[in-house]
Design a protein around this motif. Structure first.
Motif, PDB file in Angstrom:
ATOM      1  N   GLU A 489       1.094  -1.271   0.294  1.00 38.16           N
ATOM      2  CA  GLU A 489       0.124   0.411   0.156  1.00 38.16           C
ATOM      3  C   GLU A 489       1.200   1.332  -0.389  1.00 38.16           C
ATOM      4  O   GLU A 489       0.769   1.851  -0.539  1.00 38.16           O
ATOM      5  CB  GLU A 489      -0.447  -0.266   1.337  1.00 38.16           C
ATOM      6  N   ASP A 492       2.533   1.790  -3.162  1.00 37.42           N
ATOM      7  CA  ASP A 492       1.692   2.909  -4.578  1.00 37.42           C
ATOM      8  C   ASP A 492       0.898   3.783  -3.826  1.00 37.42           C
ATOM      9  O   ASP A 492       1.441   4.183  -4.529  1.00 37.42           O
ATOM     10  CB  ASP A 492       0.787   1.714  -4.267  1.00 37.42           C
ATOM     11  N   ARG A 495       4.282   5.164  -5.761  1.00 41.17           N
ATOM     12  CA  ARG A 495       3.674   5.097  -6.875  1.00 41.17           C
ATOM     13  C   ARG A 495       5.134   4.500  -7.545  1.00 41.17           C
ATOM     14  O   ARG A 495       5.648   3.722  -8.678  1.00 41.17           O
ATOM     15  CB  ARG A 495       3.670   6.029  -7.765  1.00 41.17           C
ATOM     16  N   SER A 497       5.796   0.504  -8.236  1.00 44.00           N
ATOM     17  CA  SER A 497       5.083  -1.263  -7.943  1.00 44.00           C
ATOM     18  C   SER A 497       5.252  -2.582  -6.627  1.00 44.00           C
ATOM     19  O   SER A 497       6.377  -2.186  -6.240  1.00 44.00           O
ATOM     20  CB  SER A 497       4.866  -1.600  -9.193  1.00 44.00           C
ATOM     21  N   ALA A 498       4.519  -3.031  -6.806  1.00 44.57           N
ATOM     22  CA  ALA A 498       5.021  -4.098  -5.584  1.00 44.57           C
ATOM     23  C   ALA A 498       6.403  -5.196  -5.394  1.00 44.57           C
ATOM     24  O   ALA A 498       7.125  -5.361  -4.274  1.00 44.57           O
ATOM     25  CB  ALA A 498       3.241  -5.091  -5.544  1.00 44.57           C
TER      26      ALA A 498
ATOM     27  N   ASN B   3      -2.052   7.551 -11.401  1.00 47.92           N
ATOM     28  CA  ASN B   3      -0.878   6.610 -10.050  1.00 47.92           C
ATOM     29  C   ASN B   3      -0.356   5.574 -10.974  1.00 47.92           C
ATOM     30  O   ASN B   3       0.472   4.986 -10.999  1.00 47.92           O
ATOM     31  CB  ASN B   3      -2.030   6.240  -9.401  1.00 47.92           C
ATOM     32  N   ALA B   4      -1.077   4.109 -11.491  1.00 48.24           N
ATOM     33  CA  ALA B   4      -0.938   3.197 -12.394  1.00 48.24           C
ATOM     34  C   ALA B   4       0.004   3.374 -13.352  1.00 48.24           C
ATOM     35  O   ALA B   4       1.344   2.514 -13.831  1.00 48.24           O
ATOM     36  CB  ALA B   4      -2.369   2.676 -12.725  1.00 48.24           C
ATOM     37  N   ARG B   7       4.051   4.120 -11.995  1.00 53.97           N
ATOM     38  CA  ARG B   7       4.404   3.431 -11.439  1.00 53.97           C
ATOM     39  C   ARG B   7       5.765   2.929 -11.975  1.00 53.97           C
ATOM     40  O   ARG B   7       5.843   3.195 -13.703  1.00 53.97           O
ATOM     41  CB  ARG B   7       4.354   2.413 -11.739  1.00 53.97           C
TER      42      ARG B   7
END
Lengths: 697, 308
Positions: A489, A492, A495, A497-498, B3-4, B7
């Motif tokens: 979280e 994210d 910004r 990625s996991a 946001n997406a 990244r």
């Protein structure tokens, strides 16, 4: 106007390769560059763009693993690429001279200043030792060093950084070179010193019939100093243009992106900066099409497939972009409109931090000093400072190096234990000693460090770095699985990625590391985050990403910031309240806009005036501070600023501590000059873009 | 919000397990070692000796204490090297080759144990005084200075002279001599790391001192530690061999290279092989360990430069 004049140096289709792991990799690709006499040519680029490589290559000065693989560099009627090193030695130091980035590292500590300047004139102008020393004194006078006769006999460690940079300039000019290469010559200096040095360059280059190549990452200084600008990205020229054209209408999307990513004071508090997404390509994997295409907001299929040529436009501009005609005609806009940030919660009355009377001294009295009865003179880094931060607001702390701003921040988070003073966090008194602070205080007060490369343990993964904070400080997450969910979280939110959770810091870029550091700071829902120069180690385009992030997170999480920076623009962009520090003391404090406008403390006024504005048409009458910042071991009596103050009113400044004057609305100024007079002095001088100030007050 | 899209590099790299990472790390060290011929040879020598120490008893033709007799039952003294006795026999009629191989055990085991103990103690002390600093560091550093000023052989002679020579005594002497040196190296490596942002970040989240010492700082000093351990090991071999030569090492009849050299000294004209073999073994091993340490240092410096 000077279009018929032959250039002093002209590079054509220059390619430079580096040998890495037994393979030659192209670092500079097909660069054309011409500098005419009297011209200051700016070479701008972010780190890794190849600007220093190119600048040194123009002098034929390359590291052992680099080569000029093709191209011609014409200088003074000769092609430098065909000269032997022996022939170059007659040119270096005589016709082409370098002013280095770090004067401390480039002067030999074991020779006197006079000796080092004289060495060059003796080698190239065949002067006798006595004449060389006389020449050195003369050169030091030209760079406006006080007491040049005295300075020639001193050693580098006895001079300040600004003085040493003047010495290297004197050295570079002493043989009347035709071309000066200035490699980020002011990066290591404070803004007020930088302003003085830039003035000096402008005068000296024009008075010496020289030309200069000015290498910098700072669009502000380039705008103020240069006539022509070349923008470099990924080892290729993106755009070359006269400075005014470039800043008024950048035609390349990269240039436009860079300009838009600069924080400006006039920017609304609720807008975000435009950013250039992605990271610069490494040497090994340059894109086959346009180098900028992967990060370009307006790239089309063709940009990814074919490399655009460097095309001439009118007025001597050159652009390497497939779509520049569309941009020039206004059909295509390169920058997206800055997005508004979600409703920022209004500051509350309650104080998140209340610091009163904090002091910190350094140094100890040695036994030897005690026996000899020498007086104890500690460095008073922070001297009786008080400040408050309201909940959900941002206090920007500005000051030059040595002002004590970092020490104050470290005292607040207790990495350094304050000698004196009291602190309250969220209305709870907290100890000055880190070990005595309760867990709750640690949770509420987090820090973001200046250098992202050193803020993360290279042997811990990103997930471990963030997870550890959760485990220790946040009660809500009990199992490993819950912690992992929260880590993802947080990643994210910044910004990333996991899968970054499993990476090591060495696999991250500087900007990414700083994002992780910010995620770590926000992990346990803190009330206040102390950010010490969070963007000073980053490139402008990355800085914009981080500043946006800080703004977004504040809106989402409702935390407060104490933001420390030497960069007034960064502070002004993010802060609603600003405090200005000088020699361990706060000299002015007020709402962000109020500090920027009249009345302000003479030091703030000079500081704001010294910031180079990225707009070549800006012609403010600049205030220049003379002299050096006094040592914090020997703080001047009376007003600490009186030794350099351009508005000193008399002996009262030397004898009496100035009062903390109220300028209204929580705006305070520590000065002997009454507020009304300050307004009058400062609006009269027209030193700032504040036509409305008179009406406001 | 976008946001997406913003990244960075999402999902372009599969996560790696700790085991895979460890294997690749060792592999990359090996690959770098292989690029430096001298370090490679050094490492090879060390590996050969270690293997000898482990499987020595299997390949050694005779036992270390066996007196060899011919068919007539007379001792085979000072036999020159032959297929049967590659390094000949000594004045007592023992096979020198077998004794050197058996001796590898002692010469690797004793310095090995002593080095490990000295390195562990030195690391603990060095991390602690380096991180805590202040008066503790002042006092500890002065104690270290005084320990370091004692000449190695003098301490060894006094200690072993009073305690009597024994393997335990030898280990204690080496540990006493080398712990201060390791402590100093680790202390200065710790000082470099102590003020870094990540250690401060750990303090600010309330980590215990133990966690900071062993989880935050220790990984960073491991490169220095590895080089130091290899160097100490080579010096310990030399020191223990010297003690053996002086008669203070492992007592007869167990095969000790240093004592073998001493015993063969008087025999040099009659049976030079009995001197050459143990002396050569000592030289090879010490040179090998030093070359390996040198290679380690270069590799770690390269790695460090990449991280910084």
């Amino acid at each position: 106007m000077m279009s018929n004049v032959e250039p002093i140096i002209q590079a054509e289709k220059v390619n430079i390769d580096y040998r890495l792991n037994k393979v030659w990799l192209n670092a500079i690709h097909d660069v054309n560059l011409a500098i005419k006499p009297l011209e200051i040519h700016g070479l701008v680029g972010e780190s890794g763009s190849g600007k220093t490589t190119l600048a040194l290559a123009l002098m034929r000065y390359l590291s052992a693993n680099a080569r000029i693989s093709s191209g011609v560099i014409r200088f003074d009627g000769e092609d430098l690429t065909t000269q032997s090193t022996r022939q170059m030695r007659d040119i270096w130091g005589s016709k082409i001279n370098l002013v280095p980035q770090d004067p401390i590292a480039s002067l030999n500590p074991s020779y006197t200043i006079g000796n080092q300047i004289g060495e060059i004139t003796r080698r190239h102008m065949k002067l006798s030792r006595r004449d060389a020393t006389a020449k050195a004194v003369e050169m030091l006078k030209r760079v406006k060093i006080a007491d040049p006769e005295d300075v020639v006999d001193r050693y580098p460690h006895q001079l300040s950084g600004g003085m040493l940079q003047r010495v290297t300039i004197a050295m570079a000019l002493s043989t009347h070179p035709k071309l000066l290469v200035l490699d980020e010559p002011t990066t290591a200096l404070d803004v007020t010193t930088q302003a003085v040095i830039l003035d000096l360059f402008r005068d000296l280059i024009h008075n010496n019939d020289a030309a200069a190549l000015y290498v910098s990452h700072d669009l502000g200084t380039v705008a103020q100093l240069c006539d022509y600008v070349t923008v470099l990205y990924g080892g290729e020229i993106m755009e070359t243009a006269p400075v005014r054209d470039l800043y008024s209408q950048p035609l390349h999307p990269y240039t436009a992106g860079l300009m838009a990513s600069l924080p400006r004071h006039s920017e609304q508090l609720n807008t975000r900066l435009s950013t250039i997404e992605g990271v610069a390509p490494s040497l090994a994997d340059r894109p086959s099409g346009c180098v900028f295409a992967p990060r370009c907001p307006v790239a089309v299929e063709k940009c990814h497939q074919e490399k655009p040529p460097l095309e001439p436009a009118d007025d001597g501009r050159m652009i390497r972009c497939w779509r520049w005609p569309e941009i020039a005609s206004g059909e295509l806009s390169t920058t997206t409109k800055p997005e508004a940030i979600g409703e920022s919660p209004a500051p509350r009355e309650e104080l998140v931090l209340n610091v009163s009377g904090v002091s910190r001294q350094f140094g100890s009295r040695s036994l030897f000093d005690r026996i000899l009865g020498r007086p104890f003179r500690p460095v008073r880094a922070v001297d009786d400072v008080s400040l408050t931060i309201q909940e959900r607001s941002t206090l920007g702390l500005v000051g030059e190096s040595g002002s004590g701003k970092t020490t104050l921040a470290r005292c607040i988070v207790a990495l350094s234990t304050a000698d004196d003073g009291e602190m309250e966090l969220c209305q709870m008194a907290i100890s000055n000693d880190l070990d005595r602070r309760p867990r709750e205080a640690l949770r509420n007060l987090r820090m973001v460090f200046q250098n992202p490369n050193d803020a993360l343990n290279p042997y811990h993964t990103v997930g471990q770095a963030i997870g550890r904070t959760l485990r220790l400080l946040a009660d809500r997450y009990n199992s490993e699985a819950e912690i992992h969910v929260r880590v993802v979280e947080l990643l994210d939110a910044v910004r990333l990625s996991a899968d970054y959770a499993d990476r090591y810091p060495a696999e991250l870029s500087g900007g990414e590391k700083q994002r992780v550091a910010i995620a770590r700071a926000f992990a346990a829902d803190p009330a206040l985050i102390v950010a010490d120069e969070p963007t000073s180690a980053l490139d402008v385009s990355v800085q914009a990403v981080i500043l946006n992030l800080l703004k977004d997170l504040r809106a989402q999480q409702g935390a407060s910031y104490l933001l420390i920076s030497h960069d007034l623009d960064v502070v002004a962009y993010l802060s609603d309240w600003i405090a200005v520090m000088y020699l361990g003391e706060i000299v002015e404090e007020g709402a962000s806009d109020a500090v920027y406008n009249a009345p302000s403390h003479p030091y703030t006024e000079a500081l704001i005036s010294a910031v180079p504005v990225p707009d070549p048409t800006d012609e403010r009458s600049a205030i220049r501070l003379e002299g050096e910042v006094p040592s914090a071991r020997d703080i001047p009596s009376g007003c600490r600023f009186h030794t350099r103050c351009p508005r000193k009113i008399g002996s009262i400044c030397e004898t009496d501590e100035p009062p903390w004057r109220d300028a209204g609305n929580g705006h305070y100024i520590r000065c002997h000059i009454p507020v009304d007079e300050l307004i009058e002095l400062q609006t009269m001088a027209g030193s700032k873009d504040t036509a409305s100030t008179g009406e406001d007050r | 919000m976008n946001n997406a899209d913003t990244r960075v590099g999402a999902g372009n790299r599969p996560p790696r397990s700790a085991f895979v990472r460890a294997v690749t790390t060792v592999g990359s060290y090996a690959a770098q070692m292989a690029k430096r011929p001298l370090s490679f040879i050094g490492t090879l020598i060390v590996i050969i000796f270690v293997v000898l120490a482990i499987i020595g008893p299997v390949i050694a033709p005779y036992s270390a204490r066996e007196f060899i007799r011919d068919e007539n039952g007379t001792l085979v003294r000072r036999a020159s090297p032959s297929w049967e006795h590659p390094f000949g026999t000594d004045k007592e009629g023992r096979d020198v080759f077998s004794r050197v191989i058996w001796g590898a055990r002692e010469i690797i085991l004793l310095p090995g144990i002593a080095t490990v103990v000295a390195v562990i103690l030195g690391t603990c002390f060095g991390l602690t005084i380096g991180y805590l600093g202040g008066w503790l560091d002042e006092v500890a550093s002065r104690i270290l200075d005084s320990l370091l000023s004692i000449p190695a052989l003098v301490l060894a002679l006094v200690m072993l002279g009073t305690l009597g020579p024994s393997p335990v005594g030898i280990v204690i002497v080496v540990v006493l001599l080398y712990t201060p040196i390791v402590t100093r190296v680790i202390r200065s490596a710790t000082l470099n790391i102590r003020d870094s942002g990540y250690v401060e970040a750990a303090r600010l989240r309330g980590e215990s001192t133990l966690y900071i010492l062993f989880r935050e700082i220790l990984p960073g000093v491991l490169p220095a530690l590895g080089v130091e351990a290899a160097l100490r090991f080579s010096y310990a071999i030399f020191l223990i061999a010297s003690l053996g030569f002086l008669g203070l090492g492992v007592q007869p009849p167990s095969p000790d290279w240093g004592r073998m050299v001493e015993e063969a000294r008087g025999e040099y004209l009659r049976a030079p092989w009995s001197l050459w073999a143990p002396a050569g073994a000592i030289a090879f091993l010490v040179i090998g360990v030093n070359l390996m340490a040198d290679g380690l240092r270069r590799i770690f410096r390269y790695e460090g430069g990449k991280d910084a």
